[in-house]
Design a protein around this motif. Structure first.
Motif, PDB file in Angstrom:
ATOM      1  N   GLY A  13     -11.587   7.976 -11.153  1.00  0.00           N
ATOM      2  CA  GLY A  13     -10.240   8.509 -11.055  1.00  0.00           C
ATOM      3  C   GLY A  13      -9.188   7.430 -10.964  1.00  0.00           C
ATOM      4  N   GLU A  14      -9.581   6.160 -10.710  1.00  0.00           N
ATOM      5  CA  GLU A  14      -8.651   5.070 -10.595  1.00  0.00           C
ATOM      6  C   GLU A  14      -8.660   4.257 -11.876  1.00  0.00           C
ATOM      7  N   GLY A  15      -7.464   3.702 -12.237  1.00  0.00           N
ATOM      8  CA  GLY A  15      -7.366   2.880 -13.439  1.00  0.00           C
ATOM      9  C   GLY A  15      -8.069   1.557 -13.248  1.00  0.00           C
ATOM     10  N   TYR A  35       2.700  -4.196 -12.020  1.00  0.00           N
ATOM     11  CA  TYR A  35       2.864  -2.751 -12.110  1.00  0.00           C
ATOM     12  C   TYR A  35       4.305  -2.445 -12.493  1.00  0.00           C
ATOM     13  N   HIS A  40       7.599   3.001 -10.113  1.00  0.00           N
ATOM     14  CA  HIS A  40       7.207   3.067  -8.701  1.00  0.00           C
ATOM     15  C   HIS A  40       8.176   2.249  -7.859  1.00  0.00           C
ATOM     16  N   HIS A 110      -1.845  -0.478  -4.775  1.00  0.00           N
ATOM     17  CA  HIS A 110      -1.931   0.763  -4.008  1.00  0.00           C
ATOM     18  C   HIS A 110      -0.814   1.706  -4.446  1.00  0.00           C
ATOM     19  N   ILE A 111      -1.168   2.754  -5.171  1.00  0.00           N
ATOM     20  CA  ILE A 111      -0.213   3.758  -5.640  1.00  0.00           C
ATOM     21  C   ILE A 111      -0.387   5.012  -4.794  1.00  0.00           C
ATOM     22  N   GLY A 113      -0.890   8.604  -3.326  1.00  0.00           N
ATOM     23  CA  GLY A 113      -1.653   9.733  -3.879  1.00  0.00           C
ATOM     24  C   GLY A 113      -3.144   9.441  -3.841  1.00  0.00           C
ATOM     25  N   PHE A 115      -6.675   8.662  -5.097  1.00  0.00           N
ATOM     26  CA  PHE A 115      -7.389   8.045  -6.219  1.00  0.00           C
ATOM     27  C   PHE A 115      -6.422   7.598  -7.329  1.00  0.00           C
ATOM     28  N   ASN A 116      -5.220   7.150  -6.960  1.00  0.00           N
ATOM     29  CA  ASN A 116      -4.249   6.682  -7.951  1.00  0.00           C
ATOM     30  C   ASN A 116      -4.178   5.162  -8.063  1.00  0.00           C
ATOM     31  N   ASP A 117      -4.901   4.440  -7.206  1.00  0.00           N
ATOM     32  CA  ASP A 117      -4.825   2.984  -7.220  1.00  0.00           C
ATOM     33  C   ASP A 117      -5.231   2.417  -8.587  1.00  0.00           C
ATOM     34  N   GLU A 118      -4.557   1.319  -8.958  1.00  0.00           N
ATOM     35  CA  GLU A 118      -4.924   0.601 -10.188  1.00  0.00           C
ATOM     36  C   GLU A 118      -5.775  -0.607  -9.819  1.00  0.00           C
TER      37      GLU A 118
END
Length: 253
Positions: A13-15, A35, A40, A110-111, A113, A115-118
């Motif tokens: 789920g993460e990039g 990023y 963001h 760290h984004i 949400g 499982f949004n971390d890249e």
């Protein structure tokens, strides 16, 4: 088995991205990471030695809290974030690379949400045997560049000094001309003022002379009138006395 599948789904789920980077012993190497700041707000980032875990960084080298580096997270002064953090550039620069620096590195953004971390992985290879010819050529080029830069700097300095000296001379000449003009103007003003004073004095003397002449004429005229009046009065008295005398003498028999 279900746990492994769940972990795989979570990591999927993460990039995740990866690339290879080459460095050389004694040099510097940069691992590019960033990023989208427009998309963001300032985000926290951590750099990890080895594969990035499912959360955070378990072998942290350096980290940020958004717009500044968390100094308590820096493992060594050789790890630097030299990019513009306010534009989302969180690239890692390793100074004075050694052979032991070879291996995998990870950048985690760290984004907010779930499982949004890249995640960005880098495999660093280090060349431990640089070529002598290349070094000599590099040193020669560096010396030539330094000499050229020094010569250019000296020429630029001489040009600046010459321009400054010329500017000072021009300013002095301009000041001299200004002083001369001021002196000439002051002299003209003094001459005009003195001429005006002379003219006024002459006019005043003429007026004074005319008034004096008029006054003298008035005095003479008054004196003449008084004399004439006295002469008339004396003659009248004589005539009266003469008449009285005649009357007296004629009355006697």
């Amino acid at each position: 088995m279900k746990l492994l599948l769940l972990l795989a789904l979570l990591s999927g789920g993460e990039g995740v991205s990866g690339s290879s980077v080459a460095g050389r012993v004694g040099g510097n190497v940069t691992l590019s990471c960033g990023y989208n700041m427009r998309k963001h707000k300032p985000l926290s980032v951590c750099w990890n030695r080895g594969d990035i875990p499912y959360s955070q960084c378990n072998n942290e080298l350096i980290a940020t809290d958004g717009l500044s580096v968390r100094e308590d997270s820096r493992r060594s002064s050789r790890y630097q974030l030299l990019g513009q953090l306010d534009r989302g550039d969180v690239s890692l620069t390793i100074l004075n690379v050694t052979e032991s620096d070879a291996g995998r590195y990870g950048c985690r953004v760290h984004i907010p949400g779930m499982f949004n971390d890249e995640k960005h992985h880098f495999d660093l290879t280090v060349d431990s045997d640089p070529q002598t010819t290349t070094s000599v050529t590099s040193e020669t080029s560096t010396l030539q560049t330094t000499d050229t830069h020094t010569a250019g700097h000296m020429n630029a300095t001489e040009t600046i000094l010459t321009s400054s000296f010329s500017s000072v001379i021009r300013q002095q000449e301009s000041s001299s001309v200004t002083v001369a003009l001021v002196c000439v103007m002051f002299g003209l003003i003094v001459l005009v003022t003195a001429g005006g004073v002379v003219v006024l004095v002459r006019k005043w003397m003429r007026l004074h002379k005319v008034r004096q002449q008029q006054l003298n004429s008035s005095i003479q005229f008054s004196s003449t009138l008084q004399l004439q009046s006295r002469d008339s009065a004396v003659e009248n008295i004589y005539q009266i006395e003469e008449g009285v005398a005649r009357g007296v003498y004629e009355y006697c028999p």
